[in-house]
Design an enzyme around this catalytic site. Structure first.
Site, PDB file in Angstrom:
ATOM      1  N   CYS A   2      47.934   8.117  17.020  1.00  0.00           N
ATOM      2  CA  CYS A   2      48.689   6.860  17.001  1.00  0.00           C
ATOM      3  C   CYS A   2      49.902   6.981  17.926  1.00  0.00           C
ATOM      4  O   CYS A   2      50.573   8.002  17.950  1.00  0.00           O
ATOM      5  CB  CYS A   2      49.184   6.457  15.626  1.00  0.00           C
ATOM      6  N   ARG A  27      46.923   8.846  22.727  1.00  0.00           N
ATOM      7  CA  ARG A  27      47.140   9.287  21.346  1.00  0.00           C
ATOM      8  C   ARG A  27      46.202   8.614  20.350  1.00  0.00           C
ATOM      9  O   ARG A  27      46.141   8.995  19.181  1.00  0.00           O
ATOM     10  CB  ARG A  27      48.578   9.003  20.924  1.00  0.00           C
ATOM     11  N   TRP A  75      44.927   5.462  15.924  1.00  0.00           N
ATOM     12  CA  TRP A  75      43.818   6.389  15.652  1.00  0.00           C
ATOM     13  C   TRP A  75      43.653   6.349  14.141  1.00  0.00           C
ATOM     14  O   TRP A  75      44.507   6.823  13.401  1.00  0.00           O
ATOM     15  CB  TRP A  75      44.178   7.794  16.125  1.00  0.00           C
ATOM     16  N   ASN A 101      52.860   6.021  12.395  1.00  0.00           N
ATOM     17  CA  ASN A 101      52.004   7.137  12.791  1.00  0.00           C
ATOM     18  C   ASN A 101      52.124   8.185  11.700  1.00  0.00           C
ATOM     19  O   ASN A 101      53.235   8.609  11.396  1.00  0.00           O
ATOM     20  CB  ASN A 101      52.487   7.684  14.144  1.00  0.00           C
ATOM     21  N   GLY A 102      51.008   8.569  11.092  1.00  0.00           N
ATOM     22  CA  GLY A 102      51.072   9.578  10.035  1.00  0.00           C
ATOM     23  C   GLY A 102      50.238   9.151   8.838  1.00  0.00           C
ATOM     24  O   GLY A 102      49.414   8.238   8.941  1.00  0.00           O
ATOM     25  N   GLU A 485      35.672  28.002  24.913  1.00  0.00           N
ATOM     26  CA  GLU A 485      36.425  26.885  25.492  1.00  0.00           C
ATOM     27  C   GLU A 485      35.516  26.015  26.380  1.00  0.00           C
ATOM     28  O   GLU A 485      35.613  24.786  26.359  1.00  0.00           O
ATOM     29  CB  GLU A 485      37.622  27.441  26.283  1.00  0.00           C
ATOM     30  N   LYS A 489      34.792  22.057  25.777  1.00  0.00           N
ATOM     31  CA  LYS A 489      35.011  21.035  26.811  1.00  0.00           C
ATOM     32  C   LYS A 489      33.788  20.142  26.939  1.00  0.00           C
ATOM     33  O   LYS A 489      33.899  18.937  27.076  1.00  0.00           O
ATOM     34  CB  LYS A 489      35.291  21.674  28.191  1.00  0.00           C
ATOM     35  N   GLU A 492      33.239  17.841  23.657  1.00  0.00           N
ATOM     36  CA  GLU A 492      34.211  16.787  23.340  1.00  0.00           C
ATOM     37  C   GLU A 492      34.161  15.614  24.308  1.00  0.00           C
ATOM     38  O   GLU A 492      34.480  14.496  23.909  1.00  0.00           O
ATOM     39  CB  GLU A 492      35.634  17.346  23.234  1.00  0.00           C
ATOM     40  N   HIS A 508      20.938  38.258  17.463  1.00  0.00           N
ATOM     41  CA  HIS A 508      21.125  38.229  16.003  1.00  0.00           C
ATOM     42  C   HIS A 508      20.903  36.826  15.446  1.00  0.00           C
ATOM     43  O   HIS A 508      21.342  36.518  14.349  1.00  0.00           O
ATOM     44  CB  HIS A 508      22.515  38.749  15.641  1.00  0.00           C
ATOM     45  N   LYS A 607      44.813  12.812  21.484  1.00  0.00           N
ATOM     46  CA  LYS A 607      45.407  13.960  22.169  1.00  0.00           C
ATOM     47  C   LYS A 607      46.264  14.806  21.235  1.00  0.00           C
ATOM     48  O   LYS A 607      46.331  16.017  21.370  1.00  0.00           O
ATOM     49  CB  LYS A 607      46.255  13.425  23.332  1.00  0.00           C
TER      50      LYS A 607
END
Ligand code: F6R
Length: 612
Positions: A2, A27, A75, A101-102, A485, A489, A492, A508, A607
């Site tokens: 947000c 955001r 968000w 936001n929260g 990583e 990438k 996402e 394994h 983000k």
């Protein structure tokens, strides 16, 4: 998670708020809204599902007058992303508008109380509860908006950054924060509010950072008043930030992610600039506590997502070069698993945004247990550095693409500098090894730019991967974190399922997955265990697996076995993740583009993850 923006001053608020929302869209981007008080004291609220551009379409041809307003890009946490749940949320008497936001954890309890008092709710959000509670307290107890906000926040449990408008007070915005970021921009007779400085710097570089549990009252023609939730005022200082508007633009690139990948030669140089002085590593943040570092019993690295993978590369280096035991832990696990922390432990918390809720909570946990906390962070003045005992900034400027790229390489660079410096000071590595590693650090920006020139080869590799439903990434040693990583990438931004594995673990279990439909990306750069990796790749080839490999220039063996290869320049083994990740960033970028995905704003992501 947000984005919030607010304005009060002499100009028209709407264009400032909309531009600010575009800057904060990274955001969250599932709905957006704006509230303005027009010169006739009417509160106008416009909202829309979807992105900020959809809000602009909705608001077009409406009354957009007013020099005071608040806005939000969401968000979703409570309630699906639709028009009703979008912010601003308005009280039933139509007086109070709020953006948030929260998460208000006790919203159900507060809501039940208000329902009993006959308050009607429109949305499923925790935010509406706060708007209604403010209006209810105002009415019942005859309080000003400022007092009603204070009283409401005293009752609220959870995290928030909020901005509040009251159409009965058309010259005032009240804002507050706890656990979610909020900054105030100070102009000439005008004030700005933002979840970070990005919606503000176009107008002023003078910033006040609100502390947790603080409220600010912005009143036209008066100085900001900052106080805690008990009403005690505190003096504040205005800080000057160096970020510029250019840092927030795409600079001719189609996406922020591509810009940020391609600027790594410069960002690596910026990260090392003041830290490689006359061929010496110079880290005053470490030097000031050098005894603590040299005598560290153990280092615990905690972070989330990409930042944790950077930490894993750091673990390999600190253990090899400085002989200090290192543990790495997801911050979300660390905070709840009762970790044993002892005197002499150093906790390194890594975060690009400096606002990640789990990392902040892990810092709290570590400090309560007596550990020293050093953070590695990109956003100056954000919550994580302020909660830490000391901070090393990565200094790479704003990262706007949701997928982290230049922040990762900067975090790894800082960790490598720490490892090399400690190794040298402790006498674990020789003077000549130290000199050679410093030379290799200095050469990184140039080598990174050589890799970026190979974008066409990488695009070609992307074609081969873009139809795959699953991809495996394998690496060993320092490049096992690179495999993790690289896989993150890809998943996402292109929504292709991808997993990172230590190459030798394949047999394994995961090798059962290998078929022609499951390409494997192998990071097979020069290292003492290169030949082991060659065997792992042979095992995949023997099962008809397709292999895309990242190899060191001059490579023979893997290049002959792999379907496609990208070469990177040779470097010291411990620095190889810094170069090997660049083709993997470009690979995921091009796969996402080929699949028509929204690279900078992938679905369901934001983000900055300021909620648990
Ligand atoms: C992935 C990504 C996330 C972040 C994670 C932690 O590309 O960006 O995995 O790394 O959310 O964020 P920070 O570093 O801001 O604490």
């Amino acid at each position: 998670m947000c984005g919030i923006v607010g304005y009060i001053g002499k100009r028209d608020a709407y264009p400032i708020l909309i531009k600010g929302l575009h800057r904060l869209e990274y955001r969250g981007y599932d709905s957006a809204g704006v509230a303005l008080i027009n010169p006739q004291q009417v509160l106008n609220v416009y909202k829309s599902q979807g992105k900020v551009s959809a809000l602009e379409d909705t608001a077009r041809s409406q009354d957009l007058t007013g020099s005071i307003g608040i806005a939000h890009t969401r968000w979703a946490t409570h309630g699906i992303p639709n028009h009703t749940n979008a912010h601003p949320q308005v009280s039933q008497n139509g007086r109070i508008a709020i953006v948030h936001n929260g998460i208000i954890e006790n919203y159900a309890e507060l809501k039940a109380n208000l329902l009993k008092q006959g308050v009607h709710f429109n949305s499923d959000t925790d935010t509406e509860v706060i708007a209604q509670q403010i209006a209810y307290i105002q009415e019942v107890e005859h309080l000003t908006m400022v007092e009603a906000v204070r009283r409401t926040l005293q009752q609220a449990v959870g995290s928030y950054a909020i901005c509040v408008l009251d159409n009965a007070m058309p010259d005032t915005i009240v804002a507050a924060r706890k656990g979610s970021p909020l900054v105030v921009g100070v102009g000439d007779d005008e004030y700005f509010l933002g979840s970070d400085a990005s919606p503000i710097i176009e107008y002023t570089q003078r910033i006040i950072y609100l502390e947790d549990g603080e409220m600010v009252v912005l009143h036209k023609g008066q100085k900001p008043q900052i106080s805690d939730l008990e009403g005690h005022e505190r003096p504040y200082s205005i800080q000057h930030i160096t970020m510029t508007v250019d840092d927030l633009e795409k600079g001719g690139y189609p996406h922020f992610m591509l810009k940020e990948i391609c600027e790594q030669p410069q960002s690596l140089a910026a990260c090392m600039r003041s830290r490689l002085v006359e061929n010496e590593i110079c880290l005053p943040e470490v030097d000031k506590d050098i005894d603590m570092w040299l005598n560290a019993r153990r280092i615990i690295i905690t972070a989330c997502g990409t930042s944790l993978y950077a930490g894993m590369a750091g673990k390999y280096a600190i253990e090899e070069l400085a002989h200090i035991p290192v543990e790495t832990d997801y911050a979300s696990e660390f905070r709840y698993r009762h970790p044993v922390i002892q005197k002499g432990d150093i906790v390194i918390a890594i975060s690009q945004s400096g606002e990640t809720a789990d990392t902040l909570a892990a810092i709290d946990q570590a400090k309560q247990n007596g550990a020293k906390v050093v953070s590695i962070c990109n956003v100056i003045g954000s919550s994580i550095p302020r909660a830490s005992d000391s901070v090393i900034y990565t200094m790479v400027g704003p990262e706007i693409g949701v997928a982290s790229t230049k922040a990762f390489t900067a975090q790894v660079t800082v960790l490598m500098m720490i490892a090399i410096l400690l190794g040298y000071r402790k006498g674990v590595i020789t003077e000549s090894r130290y000199r050679s590693l410093v030379n290799e650090l200095q050469a990184l920006p140039q080598k990174a730019s050589e890799i970026i020139k190979r974008e066409n080869t990488i695009r070609d590799m992307a074609q081969a991967i873009s139809f795959a439903p699953n991809v495996l990434y394998i690496g060993r040693g320092y490049n096992y974190p690179t495999a993790l990583e690289g896989a993150l990438k890809l998943k996402e931004i292109s929504y292709i399922h991808a997993e990172g594995y230590p190459a030798a673990e394949m047999k394994h279990g995961p090798i059962a997955l290998i078929s022609q439909d499951m390409p494997v990306v192998a990071i097979a750069t020069d290292s003492p265990i290169y030949d082991k990796l060659v065997s792992n790749i042979q095992e995949i080839r023997a099962r008809q697996g397709h292999v895309m490999a990242i190899v060191t220039e001059g490579d023979k063996k893997v290049s002959q076995m792999a379907d496609k290869t990208v070469c990177i320049p040779a470097t010291a083994e411990c620095l190889s993740p810094l170069l090997a990740i660049i083709p993997l960033q470009l690979l995921s970028y091009h796969v996402a583009c080929l699949k028509g995905c929204n690279v900078d704003q992938p679905r369901n992501l934001a983000k900055s993850v300021t909620v648990e």
